[in-house]
Write a protein that holds these residues in place. Structure first.
Motif, PDB file in Angstrom:
ATOM      1  N   VAL A  59       8.371  40.385 -10.585  1.00  0.00           N
ATOM      2  CA  VAL A  59       7.486  40.332 -11.749  1.00  0.00           C
ATOM      3  C   VAL A  59       6.556  39.135 -11.578  1.00  0.00           C
ATOM      4  O   VAL A  59       7.013  38.038 -11.221  1.00  0.00           O
ATOM      5  N   TYR A  60       5.278  39.359 -11.791  1.00  0.00           N
ATOM      6  CA  TYR A  60       4.280  38.311 -11.607  1.00  0.00           C
ATOM      7  C   TYR A  60       3.521  38.084 -12.905  1.00  0.00           C
ATOM      8  O   TYR A  60       3.136  39.034 -13.572  1.00  0.00           O
ATOM      9  N   VAL A  61       3.315  36.809 -13.261  1.00  0.00           N
ATOM     10  CA  VAL A  61       2.456  36.461 -14.380  1.00  0.00           C
ATOM     11  C   VAL A  61       1.191  35.861 -13.775  1.00  0.00           C
ATOM     12  O   VAL A  61       1.263  34.859 -13.057  1.00  0.00           O
ATOM     13  N   ASN A  62       0.082  36.500 -14.048  1.00  0.00           N
ATOM     14  CA  ASN A  62      -1.191  36.073 -13.461  1.00  0.00           C
ATOM     15  C   ASN A  62      -1.050  35.860 -11.947  1.00  0.00           C
ATOM     16  O   ASN A  62      -1.448  34.833 -11.401  1.00  0.00           O
ATOM     17  N   ASP A  63      -0.435  36.830 -11.295  1.00  0.00           N
ATOM     18  CA  ASP A  63      -0.267  36.859  -9.837  1.00  0.00           C
ATOM     19  C   ASP A  63       0.740  35.856  -9.294  1.00  0.00           C
ATOM     20  O   ASP A  63       0.832  35.661  -8.085  1.00  0.00           O
ATOM     21  N   GLU A  64       1.485  35.174 -10.160  1.00  0.00           N
ATOM     22  CA  GLU A  64       2.495  34.246  -9.647  1.00  0.00           C
ATOM     23  C   GLU A  64       3.899  34.766  -9.982  1.00  0.00           C
ATOM     24  O   GLU A  64       4.165  35.200 -11.110  1.00  0.00           O
ATOM     25  N   ASP A  65       4.808  34.706  -8.996  1.00  0.00           N
ATOM     26  CA  ASP A  65       6.171  35.221  -9.127  1.00  0.00           C
ATOM     27  C   ASP A  65       6.915  34.459 -10.229  1.00  0.00           C
ATOM     28  O   ASP A  65       7.053  33.236 -10.165  1.00  0.00           O
ATOM     29  N   VAL A  66       7.436  35.193 -11.222  1.00  0.00           N
ATOM     30  CA  VAL A  66       8.087  34.529 -12.368  1.00  0.00           C
ATOM     31  C   VAL A  66       9.385  33.818 -11.987  1.00  0.00           C
ATOM     32  O   VAL A  66       9.841  32.938 -12.710  1.00  0.00           O
ATOM     33  N   GLY A  99      -3.853  40.533  -4.217  1.00  0.00           N
ATOM     34  CA  GLY A  99      -4.332  41.907  -4.103  1.00  0.00           C
ATOM     35  C   GLY A  99      -5.318  42.093  -2.957  1.00  0.00           C
ATOM     36  O   GLY A  99      -5.832  41.126  -2.381  1.00  0.00           O
ATOM     37  N   THR A 100      -5.569  43.362  -2.652  1.00  0.00           N
ATOM     38  CA  THR A 100      -6.425  43.721  -1.528  1.00  0.00           C
ATOM     39  C   THR A 100      -7.823  43.116  -1.638  1.00  0.00           C
ATOM     40  O   THR A 100      -8.359  42.564  -0.680  1.00  0.00           O
ATOM     41  N   ARG A 101      -8.397  43.190  -2.840  1.00  0.00           N
ATOM     42  CA  ARG A 101      -9.770  42.710  -3.012  1.00  0.00           C
ATOM     43  C   ARG A 101      -9.883  41.216  -2.724  1.00  0.00           C
ATOM     44  O   ARG A 101     -10.796  40.777  -2.001  1.00  0.00           O
ATOM     45  N   ASP A 102      -8.952  40.427  -3.259  1.00  0.00           N
ATOM     46  CA  ASP A 102      -8.991  38.983  -3.020  1.00  0.00           C
ATOM     47  C   ASP A 102      -8.771  38.657  -1.545  1.00  0.00           C
ATOM     48  O   ASP A 102      -9.399  37.750  -0.992  1.00  0.00           O
ATOM     49  N   ALA A 103      -7.870  39.411  -0.905  1.00  0.00           N
ATOM     50  CA  ALA A 103      -7.589  39.175   0.512  1.00  0.00           C
ATOM     51  C   ALA A 103      -8.832  39.456   1.360  1.00  0.00           C
ATOM     52  O   ALA A 103      -9.179  38.685   2.269  1.00  0.00           O
ATOM     53  N   VAL A 104      -9.522  40.550   1.055  1.00  0.00           N
ATOM     54  CA  VAL A 104     -10.728  40.901   1.802  1.00  0.00           C
ATOM     55  C   VAL A 104     -11.824  39.859   1.555  1.00  0.00           C
ATOM     56  O   VAL A 104     -12.473  39.380   2.486  1.00  0.00           O
TER      57      VAL A 104
END
Lengths: 122, 321
Positions: free
Chosen positions: A59-66, B241-246
């Motif tokens: 689970v990620y909050v704003n792309d960071e692993d909780v 995500g894919t977009r940020d990686a690219v």
């Protein structure tokens, strides 16, 4: 307080097929309880009987692993984005799997892993 | 440093280069925040996997699991396969790779060129099937040696003994180490070494977040976490995500002239996030991150040109890192 939650394909049976749902809560634990009130059964797929996140769920909050932010106690704020994903093996195996998935698409998902391999040395 | 007895001796010792144009600008008088790229594409076959392949083979040799003329079996068509094929060739082993039958001809050619033999598994089963096939073949050929990079401690050990010390020697002021999370070998090995030597070091993982098709294959109860993974080594873990990686992969070549694969873009995205946090908090930071491989093998995806949306679409459903 609205928090956007992204649901993986495998769990959309609990959300009527919805890819994104909204919920509320000061912590991740509160959010999952809130979601479960509308999407019954979802919480049990994510949290074990022992009250911790399932080993194969990320689970990620704003792309960071909780798990590095307090796990179920991770604080949430209005406007946060929560993403739920199953754990997969990445890394070096990537391109083999990529080709398989790209060519066969979703059909690959219904092939049982027990299918007899017809391995051929070429 | 420029002369080696053989290609295997030229493994590691890669350059660490500063990124003066991509490093964030700090306010006047504030402590510096700098980004550093560890160029792992400068290894013998062009990726960081050479280190793990060499260590896994040497460990198997010293354990007596591998003897001259033996066959190594590995389910891979990626960088590890290429690295193992090169090491196997030079150390006198036969390498058999297991991969889905519809992998790109480019991959098959590359592996065969390095001398690997290929066993194809049915395409429809994807990576799960290839791993299952590899296990079945392993049972049929008990004398073949499966190194299994996801659970082989020598994979992490390679980075504990080489990548970590190299980084500390070149950048004693290091505050953050950022790398990709696949087998987890790079982060576990380098992370453990740096944690022993540098107070307060942050070990940051960048994990690729793929398109939905990839995750659609997995039931949550059949999920997978590599045996090598130990969460206590990490400080933070980002999903990219894919977009940020690219976007970051393109930025790296446009701004700093470093042509890398997409997994490097994901790592750079996380490195920039921690660098900008340091600027905001007024802290000094020397952020070292891994350039896993060059971009050559990924050109055919078409994701280096066109709009970001086109690139995202081109990589949809692919495990691009």
């Amino acid at each position: 307080m609205a928090i956007e939650v992204r649901i993986p394909t495998i769990l959309r049976t609990y959300t009527g097929g919805a890819k994104v749902v909204e919920g509320a809560g000061d912590t991740l634990g509160d959010l999952l309880t809130d979601l479960d009130s509308r999407h019954g059964g979802l919480r049990a797929r994510l949290v074990t009987d022992a009250g911790v996140l399932h080993r194969f769920v990320n689970v990620y909050v704003n792309d960071e692993d909780v798990r590095f932010l307090g796990a179920l106690d991770a604080k949430l704020n209005d406007g946060d984005s929560v993403t739920i994903l199953p754990a997969v093996a990445g890394g070096a195996f990537g391109f083999a799997a990529a080709a398989a998935i790209a060519s066969h698409g979703a059909a690959a998902a219904v092939v049982p892993p027990s299918v007899t391999p017809r391995a051929v040395v070429r | 440093m420029a002369r080696y007895d053989s290609l295997l001796d030229a493994c590691g010792g890669t350059p660490l280069v500063g990124l003066p144009r991509l490093s964030p600008v700090v306010p006047e008088g504030a402590p510096p925040v700098r980004l550093w790229a560890k160029l792992e594409d400068r290894n013998p076959t062009g990726s960081i996997k050479d280190r793990a392949a060499l260590f896994m083979v040497r460990r198997a040799e010293s354990d007596g699991r591998l003897r001259p003329g033996d066959t190594i079996l590995e389910p891979t068509s990626g960088n590890t396969g290429i690295s193992l094929a090169m090491v196997a060739k030079l150390r006198g082993y036969r390498l058999v790779c297991v991969m889905p039958e519809n992998v790109s001809t480019e991959r098959v050619q590359l592996l065969r060129m390095y001398g690997a033999e290929i066993i194809f598994s049915p395409a429809a089963g994807g990576s799960n099937q290839a791993v299952a096939t590899a296990k079945q073949i392993s049972a049929e050929h008990p004398d073949w040696v499966m190194l299994y990079q996801y659970g082989n401690e020598a994979n992490a050990r390679a980075h504990f003994e080489t990548t970590g010390p190299e980084l500390l020697q070149d950048l004693p002021t290091i505050t953050h180490f950022v790398a990709g999370l696949g087998t987890t070998g790079t982060l576990m090995g380098t992370g453990r070494y740096l944690r022993e030597k540098v107070d307060g070091i942050q070990i940051v993982a960048a994990e690729p977040r793929y398109g939905e098709l990839v995750y659609g294959l997995r039931n949550i109860d059949e999920g997978y976490v590599p045996e090598l993974y130990d969460a206590t080594v990490l400080t933070r873990r980002f999903s990219v995500g894919t977009r940020d990686a690219v976007l970051r992969t393109r930025q790296l070549v446009e701004v700093e002239g470093i042509f890398a694969g997409f997994s490097t873009g994901a790592i750079l995205h996380a490195a920039l996030a921690v660098a900008h946090e340091a600027v905001r908090d007024g802290r000094r930071a020397d952020v070292a991150f891994v350039v896993c491989d060059g971009g050559w093998k990924y050109l055919s995806t078409g994701a280096y040109g066109g709009t970001l949306a086109d690139a995202e679409e081109a990589l949809e459903g692919q495990l691009w890192a």
